[in-house]
Design a protein around this motif. Structure first.
Motif, PDB file in Angstrom:
ATOM      1  N   ALA A  15       0.840  -1.199   0.000  1.00 40.70           N
ATOM      2  CA  ALA A  15       0.000   0.000   0.000  1.00 40.70           C
ATOM      3  C   ALA A  15       0.875   1.248   0.000  1.00 40.70           C
ATOM      4  CB  ALA A  15      -0.926  -0.006   1.213  1.00 40.70           C
ATOM      5  N   PRO A  16       1.467   1.599  -1.145  1.00 42.39           N
ATOM      6  CA  PRO A  16       2.341   2.769  -1.180  1.00 42.39           C
ATOM      7  C   PRO A  16       1.602   4.048  -0.795  1.00 42.39           C
ATOM      8  CG  PRO A  16       1.836   1.985  -3.402  1.00 42.39           C
ATOM      9  CD  PRO A  16       1.337   0.951  -2.455  1.00 42.39           C
ATOM     10  N   ASN A  17       2.161   4.746   0.173  1.00 38.42           N
ATOM     11  CA  ASN A  17       1.608   6.003   0.689  1.00 38.42           C
ATOM     12  C   ASN A  17       0.256   5.847   1.374  1.00 38.42           C
ATOM     13  OD1 ASN A  17       3.715   7.874  -0.358  1.00 38.42           O
ATOM     14  ND2 ASN A  17       2.964   7.149  -2.347  1.00 38.42           N
ATOM     15  N   GLU A  18      -0.142   4.630   1.681  1.00 39.84           N
ATOM     16  CA  GLU A  18      -1.458   4.409   2.288  1.00 39.84           C
ATOM     17  C   GLU A  18      -1.389   3.470   3.485  1.00 39.84           C
ATOM     18  OE1 GLU A  18      -3.955   2.978  -0.820  1.00 39.84           O
ATOM     19  OE2 GLU A  18      -3.925   4.866  -1.947  1.00 39.84           O
ATOM     20  N   ALA A  19      -0.252   3.458   4.188  1.00 40.61           N
ATOM     21  CA  ALA A  19      -0.082   2.508   5.283  1.00 40.61           C
ATOM     22  C   ALA A  19      -1.123   2.697   6.385  1.00 40.61           C
ATOM     23  CB  ALA A  19       1.328   2.629   5.866  1.00 40.61           C
ATOM     24  N   TYR A 149       3.044  -3.376   3.734  1.00 43.01           N
ATOM     25  CA  TYR A 149       4.258  -2.824   3.145  1.00 43.01           C
ATOM     26  C   TYR A 149       3.932  -1.490   2.483  1.00 43.01           C
ATOM     27  CZ  TYR A 149       6.745  -7.346   3.477  1.00 43.01           C
ATOM     28  OH  TYR A 149       7.357  -8.496   3.910  1.00 43.01           O
ATOM     29  N   ASP A 150       4.653  -0.458   2.894  1.00 37.31           N
ATOM     30  CA  ASP A 150       4.502   0.866   2.278  1.00 37.31           C
ATOM     31  C   ASP A 150       5.908   1.369   1.993  1.00 37.31           C
ATOM     32  OD1 ASP A 150       4.187   3.518   1.623  1.00 37.31           O
ATOM     33  OD2 ASP A 150       2.747   3.965   3.213  1.00 37.31           O
ATOM     34  N   SER A 152       7.024   4.006   0.871  1.00 37.01           N
ATOM     35  CA  SER A 152       7.319   5.393   1.234  1.00 37.01           C
ATOM     36  C   SER A 152       7.866   5.507   2.653  1.00 37.01           C
ATOM     37  CB  SER A 152       6.065   6.257   1.084  1.00 37.01           C
ATOM     38  OG  SER A 152       5.098   5.961   2.084  1.00 37.01           O
ATOM     39  N   GLU A 215      10.336  -0.208  -3.419  1.00 30.56           N
ATOM     40  CA  GLU A 215       9.272  -1.165  -3.759  1.00 30.56           C
ATOM     41  C   GLU A 215       9.856  -2.487  -4.233  1.00 30.56           C
ATOM     42  OE1 GLU A 215       5.297   1.291  -5.078  1.00 30.56           O
ATOM     43  OE2 GLU A 215       6.821   0.907  -6.602  1.00 30.56           O
TER      44      GLU A 215
END
Length: 361
Positions: A15-19, A149-150, A152, A215
């Protein structure tokens, strides 16, 4: 082809930028209402931001490398007092390891939010240190129920720590090639994991604040840990666990230093694994491929740089020899282990170990 492979039950969310939102969703899926957050002081502000929308019963920040028994006991007591019904770990392998230590005895589910490439979040292996002895074991309750996993979250990780942590993930790959329970599925996962790390880590080195390198590295680290969890702990991890517990060494740097020496020892005795590792590195052979990557990353090279005393080589050999798996590709002797540790302590260039030729009749 005859083997048995077990896939561990776990939910994995990239969840990139959405942890923060992903953590909330996983807490809801578990039906949890009062979470205990486990994080080191250095990650406390990040953990607060990620769990701000949750009902946090307690924030526990006594996180120590290699999880000393007394630290684990205090964390278990802290979880019991507010009657927490889930654990959220935010940080590196030490935070994850402490959450596992609590989960094993309390039976609480863990949601792991990694900020390094340690990989502990994807295994059911726990570890505790009593005095100078580190003990590890396997327990289904230690496996985090979910991982968020994020990439960012890793952008502020110092490059040196990213490199050492990423090489720990590569060590999972290497051990998974010939661990006690290694099978063809583990080796396929390992090849793809190494490809991700081979692409991701140099990108992280070149642009630590970018997301793409992190990533790819997280992807590789996850697959490496899954393969390692199935294959079991090989010689590399036995060495690092003994050294880490005995001398309180930094976990990632110890793995980064020891890895090329174990690879050089074993590859001549494991030709299929050697070919797979070489292919993943796009190199003529495995040891040269790893050496080239380590050179690009400016990887740690010597155990003496991280607190290993010179007389510790002799102290560690017997414990490592006793813990080493019986199916290690290269035959082991105390003398061989002493030579390996000496080379790792000095930072010497690893020399591939060649199998002895049979005597002519």
């Amino acid at each position: 082809m005859r083997f048995a492979h077990e896939t561990l039950p776990q939910r994995v969310v990239f969840a990139p930028n959405e942890a923060a939102g992903a953590i909330g969703d996983e807490v809801t899926r578990l039906g949890a209402e009062r979470v205990m957050v486990i994080t080191a002081p250095s990650s406390a502000s990040l953990a607060d931001a990620l769990t701000d929308a949750l009902r946090v019963a307690h924030v526990h920040d006594e996180v120590v490398a290699h999880v000393p028994v007394e630290v684990a006991e205090r964390a278990r007591e802290a979880a019991a007092k507010p009657r927490a019904d889930a654990l959220v770990s935010v940080g590196g392998g030490s935070a994850t390891g402490l959450a596992k230590a609590v989960a094993v005895t309390a039976g609480l589910p863990v949601i792991a939010v990694p900020t390094t490439y340690a990989g502990s979040e994807a295994t059911d292996v726990w570890g505790l240190t009593r005095g100078t002895t580190k003990t590890t074991g396997v327990d289904a309750k230690a496996l985090p129920r979910a991982i968020v996993y994020d990439a960012s979250l890793l952008r502020t990780l110092p490059v040196e720590r990213s490199v050492a942590s990423g090489l720990t993930a590569l060590a999972h790959c290497v051990d998974a090639m010939w661990g006690p329970h290694a099978d063809p599925i583990d080796r396929v996962l390992t090849g793809e994991a190494m490809r991700g790390l081979q692409q991701g880590l140099p990108a992280v080195k070149a642009d630590p604040g970018g997301v793409k390198g992190h990533e790819q590295s997280l992807y590789g680290a996850y697959l490496a840990a899954v393969a390692f969890a199935s294959a079991g702990s090989g010689l590399h991890h036995k060495i690092c666990h003994v050294l880490g517990g005995m001398f309180h060494l930094p976990h990632a740097q110890t793995h980064a230093v020891v890895l090329p020496h174990v690879l050089a020892l074993n590859t001549a005795h494991a030709p299929e694994a050697e070919r797979r590792i070489a292919a993943a590195f796009a190199s003529p052979n495995a040891t040269e491929g790893l050496a080239a990557l380590r050179a690009r990353l400016d990887a740690p090279t010597a155990l003496r740089d991280y607190g290993t005393p010179e007389d510790g080589i002799t102290k560690a050999v017997d414990a490592i020899f006793a813990a080493a798996p019986s199916n290690n590709p290269a035959p082991l002797t105390p003398a061989k282990l002493t030579a390996l540790l000496r080379a790792a302590w000095e930072g010497a260039v690893p020399r591939p170990s060649l199998p002895k030729k049979a005597n002519p009749l």
